[in-house]
Write an enzyme that holds these catalytic residues in place. Structure first.
Site, short mmCIF file in Angstrom:
data_model
loop_
_atom_site.label_atom_id
_atom_site.label_comp_id
_atom_site.label_asym_id
_atom_site.label_seq_id
_atom_site.Cartn_x
_atom_site.Cartn_y
_atom_site.Cartn_z
N CYS D 36 0.73 -0.98 -0.21
CA CYS D 36 0.18 0.09 -0.57
C CYS D 36 0.95 1.59 0.07
CB CYS D 36 -0.76 0.09 1.13
SG CYS D 36 -2.46 -1.31 1.07
N HIS D 42 -1.64 3.11 -5.99
CA HIS D 42 -2.78 2.03 -6.58
C HIS D 42 -3.84 2.81 -6.29
CE1 HIS D 42 -2.60 1.57 -1.80
NE2 HIS D 42 -3.80 1.00 -2.36
N ASP D 82 -14.14 11.82 -6.62
CA ASP D 82 -14.26 10.30 -7.82
C ASP D 82 -13.46 10.47 -8.71
OD1 ASP D 82 -15.56 7.87 -9.50
OD2 ASP D 82 -16.68 8.91 -10.36
#
Lengths: 139, 139, 139, 139, 139, 139
Positions: D36, D42, D82
């Site tokens: 992570c 990611h 988003d």
């Protein structure tokens, strides 16, 4: 095996319907369609999966711009059928029993007119419930 | 923390409904309820989750025999509401707007009468769509 | 309302079991447990959801490092129960009927020993099927 | 038990992030956050479930008009997060590690400002993956 | 492209099984089948999806009356395999290793006998877990 | 109809990406790729479904030992793409826009090299979100 690829997009609509044949007696409809023949209607959350088949554009890496497809699904499917009574509100089913099979074929024909036949094959899958769904056409 | 446990069981029904207040004008209903106010109805696949809270029977290892609960859910919920028009066919909603909140409360009250209050607390969760659901009561 | 947060992690195991009371006749077990009393066993894909409640570490932003929790779930649940016969292979159920209620309590007790009581409250939810599940304890 | 009810609404956003503590060495971050901590980021499809608790309006049968809630979720969550990089694009995480715990608390605080405290309690659940999620606050 | 359509129906059963070859040593079975070779069995929630392909009846709008199909699936699949040990209780697997591949083929053959070959092609998909499933035949 | 069967296996990876054409202006990329063109990236939980088609081994009842397939998926897909930035970290996308179409084709080619062409046909389906996915090739 071809070089073609498929892309899928989902859409959803919630509608009421009744299954029956207008030329049949209530008793015969009851026998064939059971509780789906309720004269005051029942309803479903329909979930649609549209599959387009064609060639990837080598520059964009897209088969189709999904925003374009999303707009077509909104216009042809969601605006037309969402929160409608398929039997009473939708001319497509004025003379056609709104079974999951027939709704699937109607949606295929609506989408076929909007998507270039030279670029895309189309397959439509429609879920009436999680246990019961249809797919058209069979390529 | 108590010694209690919860057991959950799901049931499903597909129904038509219309959201509106009978005392309001169509325009006001349209403003508040939007396309849910379609006078010819729309519909949903409702998915119900019933939670019972109580003590495990040390002999059987059951909180409740789920076959017994399944039968109660069939009688009180599925037989009553499946393939029905909630507004037209169901006396529970003759004077009550069939919002997901109100349907949840109605189902709670129906189940409360059938399950021993000394043995079971009940919580009812009802999904109208995968994005929209209600839960009652708040313990 | 507290400052606490919950974090959830899922794990899965597939196991065989039989529900019955050893002191009862086959007929009585059949009456109470029905087809779950099949003497040659049946089985399920169990899906486990573990909820930990506590305070977020202000430096890492973690309630718990999920890799640590994942390892504990592997050791205490998956290695112990996956691809096992709960009645025959697992000492936890040598004298305990492996109902979904009892398996949930057993898993809670196994995890409780491995997670610091001063840091974490635990709630375990276990799905035997998508329609049938249990949760323990009730906080 | 109160007379209150809960209503839930889902929203979704897809974002990139990196988990690390700015004051730590890469080696320490690698030890704690593992993959992570990838410096080039990611990402995840985040799925949000907002629960409002309050009283049903006896006239409409609504706890809240879900169109109003849907608009608030679009403005406060979807438009904000988003297709964003949480670390680089979002001031909320300029000094805060975007763990699933911290994102959940940030969203709670954003929604709390927009929804009347006298009418609604709020609980936010955020799924980072289907196996890993957080909930805040604990009522 | 033909004029044909497909209709799908789901069914479910929960069963125990063991994977091994009777002619092999325990060591060889262990090497090939791993923990699936547990002699006291393990189990799964199997989920079945049956696809029928054929022509829609122009009068009813049905490919098949799904109540008829539901009854066939109950008789041929659910009554036969639900809450059974596939190795011990089911003659179909007396000499056949109950892998997901072989169970899928067995179910196809059971259904093929019950559904008119002139009217319906059949495809069977069987989920052993959400991550692992088979489909037969390949048309 | 052949004697062949298909077996499916799922895998998952979480990655960041940006969609754009390097030779285009930011404005043109913005017009075509919209918010997917965010220069600081966004991300997804990718879910992969691999379908192998071939003949069942009559002795084991396996098309393929799924442990073998699981290892190949881990090496070729999960280890390569999980918690990565597809644009920055993965040479496969150094010159290739990481659309869901292109990622699907890349994965197909990676798996094709690892699975015997004489034994297995392969189809890869990749979900970028639950509403948006691709499949390659079209057999």
């Amino acid at each position: 095996m071809t070089n073609k690829i498929a892309v899928f997009r989902r859409a959803r609509f919630n509608a009421a319907h009744r299954l029956y044949c207008k030329d049949w007696s209530f008793e015969k409809n009851d026998e064939v369609f059971g509780k789906c023949n309720n004269p005051s209607f029942h309803g479903h959350n329909y979930s649609l999966e549209v599959k387009l088949i064609g060639n990837v554009d080598p520059e964009t890496g897209f088969l189709i711009n999904l925003n374009e497809l999303k707009d077509i699904l909104k216009e042809e499917v969601e605006d037309r059928f969402d929160h409608k009574n398929l039997n009473l509100d939708c001319e497509e089913f004025a003379q056609l029993n709104p079974t999951v099979e027939n709704i699937t074929i109607v949606i295929y024909n609506l989408l076929r007119k909007r998507l270039d036949e030279n670029k895309y094959e189309i397959v439509v899958r429609l879920y009436e419930t999680e246990n019961n769904y249809a797919e058209y056409p069979i390529l």
